[in-house]
Design an enzyme around this catalytic site. Structure first.
Site, PDB file in Angstrom:
ATOM      1  N   HIS A  48       0.804  -1.217   0.000  1.00 39.09           N
ATOM      2  CA  HIS A  48       0.000   0.000   0.000  1.00 39.09           C
ATOM      3  C   HIS A  48       0.841   1.274   0.000  1.00 39.09           C
ATOM      4  CE1 HIS A  48      -3.705  -2.200   0.325  1.00 39.09           C
ATOM      5  NE2 HIS A  48      -3.309  -2.809   1.434  1.00 39.09           N
ATOM      6  N   ARG A  73       7.316  -5.852   2.879  1.00 30.55           N
ATOM      7  CA  ARG A  73       6.034  -6.405   2.453  1.00 30.55           C
ATOM      8  C   ARG A  73       5.882  -6.166   0.958  1.00 30.55           C
ATOM      9  NH1 ARG A  73      -0.099  -5.260   4.679  1.00 30.55           N
ATOM     10  NH2 ARG A  73       0.242  -3.122   3.940  1.00 30.55           N
ATOM     11  N   ASP A  87      17.333 -10.640  -3.404  1.00 29.66           N
ATOM     12  CA  ASP A  87      18.612 -10.280  -4.019  1.00 29.66           C
ATOM     13  C   ASP A  87      19.086  -8.886  -3.628  1.00 29.66           C
ATOM     14  OD1 ASP A  87      18.901 -12.737  -5.189  1.00 29.66           O
ATOM     15  OD2 ASP A  87      18.485 -12.081  -7.242  1.00 29.66           O
ATOM     16  N   GLU A 152      -5.699 -12.891   6.058  1.00 24.55           N
ATOM     17  CA  GLU A 152      -6.586 -11.725   6.132  1.00 24.55           C
ATOM     18  C   GLU A 152      -7.892 -11.921   5.359  1.00 24.55           C
ATOM     19  OE1 GLU A 152      -4.294  -8.415   4.698  1.00 24.55           O
ATOM     20  OE2 GLU A 152      -3.111  -9.684   3.384  1.00 24.55           O
ATOM     21  N   ASP A 178      -8.336  -6.051   6.248  1.00 18.36           N
ATOM     22  CA  ASP A 178      -8.873  -6.858   5.151  1.00 18.36           C
ATOM     23  C   ASP A 178      -9.760  -7.977   5.677  1.00 18.36           C
ATOM     24  OD1 ASP A 178      -7.872  -5.928   2.464  1.00 18.36           O
ATOM     25  OD2 ASP A 178      -6.004  -5.973   3.573  1.00 18.36           O
TER      26      ASP A 178
END
Length: 268
Positions: A48, A73, A87, A152, A178
């Site tokens: 988000h 995230r 990486d 969620e 959520d």
């Protein structure tokens, strides 16, 4: 060259409470400030928050000397996104919208090198291996990679025990906003039905032998979750805290200003 062990992963394994903060400003300077505020973990939010691979990289670099563990995230649990995040040096990943044990198993394979997984063999030119200066990086990488999944949805809660028991999952994070929306309570994580599902979810995760996590901006709820045994609890977001601090300053001089502000649900 060697890297210090992932202290956050170790703390989760030992069930030591870890207090976190959402870092959603997508700015390395702001992340560095948060990194010296004393939180155990910081979520660089690519779902988000307006982040891309390069802004996440900049924040990882800014937090390298921080006592806080950066948790990246991703927008979704795509194998190619996981490969890129690892990486560039992310060691702890939080993957949203995981609904089944089968999906969790695929994510575990995505963070591991063959023959145990499908992570691409590009460490020789990657920041993760400090550009080939860490001996035997490929063999040791999984020791410090910490994989957290987000439950969620009603589907996830129904399969929560199997998800939590997947080998290679280091923690299960309940996404309250959520979940509330999927339960027909959008914007209302405090609904009794939602709270009952969260509390049952925490108990299920713990019973499966894994640490449970969650995020809200409600202090009373956060303390309740800690009392129930949640191990990694995020207690706010940099954007919200910054905005609130500026509003408090403005109120000293312009208390009647119309900002058009609306209440938030307390989750992200």
């Amino acid at each position: 060259m060697t890297l210090p062990p992932n202290a956050f992963k170790i703390a989760l394994r030992e069930r030591r409470p870890q207090i976190g903060l959402w870092v959603a400003m997508a700015d390395a300077y702001a992340a560095e400030i948060a990194g010296h505020a004393g939180f155990d973990w910081l979520v660089i939010d690519g779902e988000h928050g307006p982040n891309d691979l390069r802004s996440i990289l900049a924040q990882l670099q800014a937090l390298q000397g921080s006592p806080s563990e950066p948790v990246v995230r991703l927008p979704v649990g795509e194998t190619w996104m996981i490969k890129q995040a690892l990486d560039i040096g992310a060691r702890t990943l939080l993957i949203p919208m995981v609904d089944s044990a089968e999906q969790a198993e695929m994510l575990v394979r995505a963070v591991r090198y063959p023959p145990h997984g499908v992570r691409g063999m590009g460490s020789g030119i990657a920041r993760a291996s400090r550009f080939s200066t860490i001996p035997n990086y490929v063999a040791k990488a999984s020791d410090d990679i910490c994989l957290l999944i987000q439950a969620e949805s009603r589907a996830a809660m129904a399969d929560l025990e199997r998800m939590a028991k997947v080998d290679g999952i280091d923690g299960v994070f309940i996404g309250p906003s959520d979940l509330a929306a999927d339960m027909d309570f959008p914007g209302n994580i405090e609904a009794p039905e939602v709270q009952a599902a969260i509390e049952q979810g925490i108990a299920t995760i713990l019973r499966a032998g894994k640490p449970a996590g969650i995020l809200t901006s409600h202090e009373s709820l956060n303390r309740r979750y800690l009392d129930l045994g949640a191990t990694f609890v995020a207690v706010g977001a940099d954007v919200s805290e910054f905005s609130a601090a500026l509003k408090r300053l403005r109120m000293k001089y312009k208390p009647d200003a119309d900002t058009g502000e609306t209440p938030t649900s307390g989750g992200y």
